[in-house]
Enzyme design. Structure first.
Site, PDB file in Angstrom:
ATOM      1  N   MET A 175      36.522  43.761  37.825  1.00  0.00           N
ATOM      2  CA  MET A 175      36.262  44.701  38.774  1.00  0.00           C
ATOM      3  C   MET A 175      37.253  45.846  38.118  1.00  0.00           C
ATOM      4  SD  MET A 175      37.927  44.224  42.780  1.00  0.00           S
ATOM      5  CE  MET A 175      39.493  43.926  42.070  1.00  0.00           C
ATOM      6  N   SER A 220      36.909  37.775  34.971  1.00  0.00           N
ATOM      7  CA  SER A 220      36.876  37.710  36.545  1.00  0.00           C
ATOM      8  C   SER A 220      35.535  37.966  37.067  1.00  0.00           C
ATOM      9  CB  SER A 220      37.599  39.341  36.930  1.00  0.00           C
ATOM     10  OG  SER A 220      38.127  38.998  38.156  1.00  0.00           O
ATOM     11  N   GLN A 221      35.173  38.838  37.932  1.00  0.00           N
ATOM     12  CA  GLN A 221      33.890  38.970  38.585  1.00  0.00           C
ATOM     13  C   GLN A 221      32.845  38.708  37.694  1.00  0.00           C
ATOM     14  OE1 GLN A 221      34.044  42.182  41.057  1.00  0.00           O
ATOM     15  NE2 GLN A 221      32.958  43.538  39.649  1.00  0.00           N
ATOM     16  N   ASP A 261      47.553  32.871  39.213  1.00  0.00           N
ATOM     17  CA  ASP A 261      46.714  34.068  39.944  1.00  0.00           C
ATOM     18  C   ASP A 261      46.897  34.402  41.189  1.00  0.00           C
ATOM     19  OD1 ASP A 261      44.321  35.884  40.049  1.00  0.00           O
ATOM     20  OD2 ASP A 261      43.077  34.344  38.847  1.00  0.00           O
ATOM     21  N   HIS A 294      46.522  36.883  37.028  1.00  0.00           N
ATOM     22  CA  HIS A 294      45.065  37.109  36.720  1.00  0.00           C
ATOM     23  C   HIS A 294      44.731  38.114  35.333  1.00  0.00           C
ATOM     24  CE1 HIS A 294      40.894  37.253  37.794  1.00  0.00           C
ATOM     25  NE2 HIS A 294      40.691  38.525  37.892  1.00  0.00           N
TER      26      HIS A 294
END
Length: 327
Positions: free
Chosen positions: A49, A123-124, A242, A298
């Protein structure tokens, strides 16, 4: 920085030759119908993202690092939409199911990937690449590596430090209204992997992406399990500090106990594993699940960490390629 020795692949050639005499011309056409050679397996990247395929300080730097240590490798960094502006926008807004379908088409049409590839999701991008594996996997993924993915969803609005703060604000405002509201859930990417710890039944009813991907509904998709279980390795990297992924254990299929945001149920105690909805148990029994921890917040990893824990063990492998030529 540690430098890897350059890979030199030995060629194993199996050639089938067909001789065709063209009637009336006296000429001879020789077709080489198969030529097999070992080559470094390509790698596909899917960004997170607020990022894009090609920013020089993020995915561009990762791509160069892979190419630096694995000369002659083909690296494909996924871009959503037609350009980097659309790519960043679609990381916040759009239908993930449609995005995955489009990427399935793009990867299948790339001749450099026809014999399969390794995949790394950030991540995503991690759960989106898993969706590629479960839903199409043509060409097939060999090793799938996810860093800070949200495989079991998130139960809080993810903060972000994207290059475009306006997009971040719009995403947060949409989720604050309600991730399960029809107009939001179909348009906000983050709403499509939002999973409240207190409204599981509503999540099952309303979620349009993650609940299906994780085979959580009563009717199971057998292809999802078959495809994920075909991986050589499934690598799950969790960031120890995170603060974006809530809970951080979602990166390794852990999640809050329903109705209690203080107790984490680890992967091997989750129904998705114990009932083997998507093939995790099968992979685990064959020692094909790799769980790693990366210190820090993260996606805050060093290139040395990436080299030692991703490039060297999981991207440095070969695939047999086949070509057909006529001479």
């Amino acid at each position: 920085m540690m430098m890897m020795q350059r890979f030199v692949g030995g060629f194993v050639v199996a050639v089938a030759v067909a001789v065709l005499v063209v009637a009336g011309s006296g000429s001879v056409a020789v077709a080489v119908e198969g030529e097999n050679a070992s080559a470094i397996r390509p790698t596909v990247l899917w960004h997170g993202m607020g990022d894009t395929c090609c920013l020089p300080f993020s995915m561009g730097a990762v791509k160069k690092e892979i190419e630096k240590h694995l000369p002659d490798i083909y690296v494909y960094s996924i871009m959503l939409g037609k350009n980097e502006i659309e790519d960043e926008f679609e990381g916040f807004f759009g239908n993930v199911n449609t995005q995955v379908d489009n990427i399935c088409t793009k990867l299948k049409s790339d001749p450099n990937l026809k014999n399969g590839f390794n995949a790394v999701g950030f991540s995503q991008g991690g759960q989106f690449l898993r969706a590629y594996v479960q839903r199409c996997n043509d060409p097939p993924v060999h090793n799938l590596v996810t860093l800070g993915g949200q495989h079991m969803g998130v139960t809080d609005i993810p903060h972000c430090t994207a290059t475009n703060a306006t997009l971040c604000q719009l995403m947060a405002e949409a989720l604050s209204v309600g991730a399960y509201v029809d107009g939001i859930r179909n348009y906000s990417v983050q709403a499509q992997y939002f999973r409240s710890a207190f409204e599981y039944k509503k999540y099952l009813e309303k979620n349009i992406f993650l609940a299906d991907l994780n085979n959580e509904r009563a009717t199971k998709n057998a292809t999802y399990k078959q495809n994920l279980a075909s991986l050589n390795r499934f690598v799950l990297i969790e960031f120890s500090e995170d603060t974006m992924v809530v809970p951080r254990e979602s990166s390794q299929f852990g999640y809050f106990k329903e109705g209690a945001m203080k107790e984490i149920v680890p992967m091997r105690q989750q129904p998705i594993y114990t009932e083997d909805w998507i093939g995790l148990q099968q992979l685990d029994k064959d020692n094909r699940i790799v769980e790693k921890k990366c210190p820090g917040d993260h996606l805050q990893f060093t290139m040395k960490y990436f080299l030692d824990n991703v490039i060297s063990p999981f991207l440095n492998n070969t695939v047999t390629t086949t070509t057909t030529t006529t001479i």
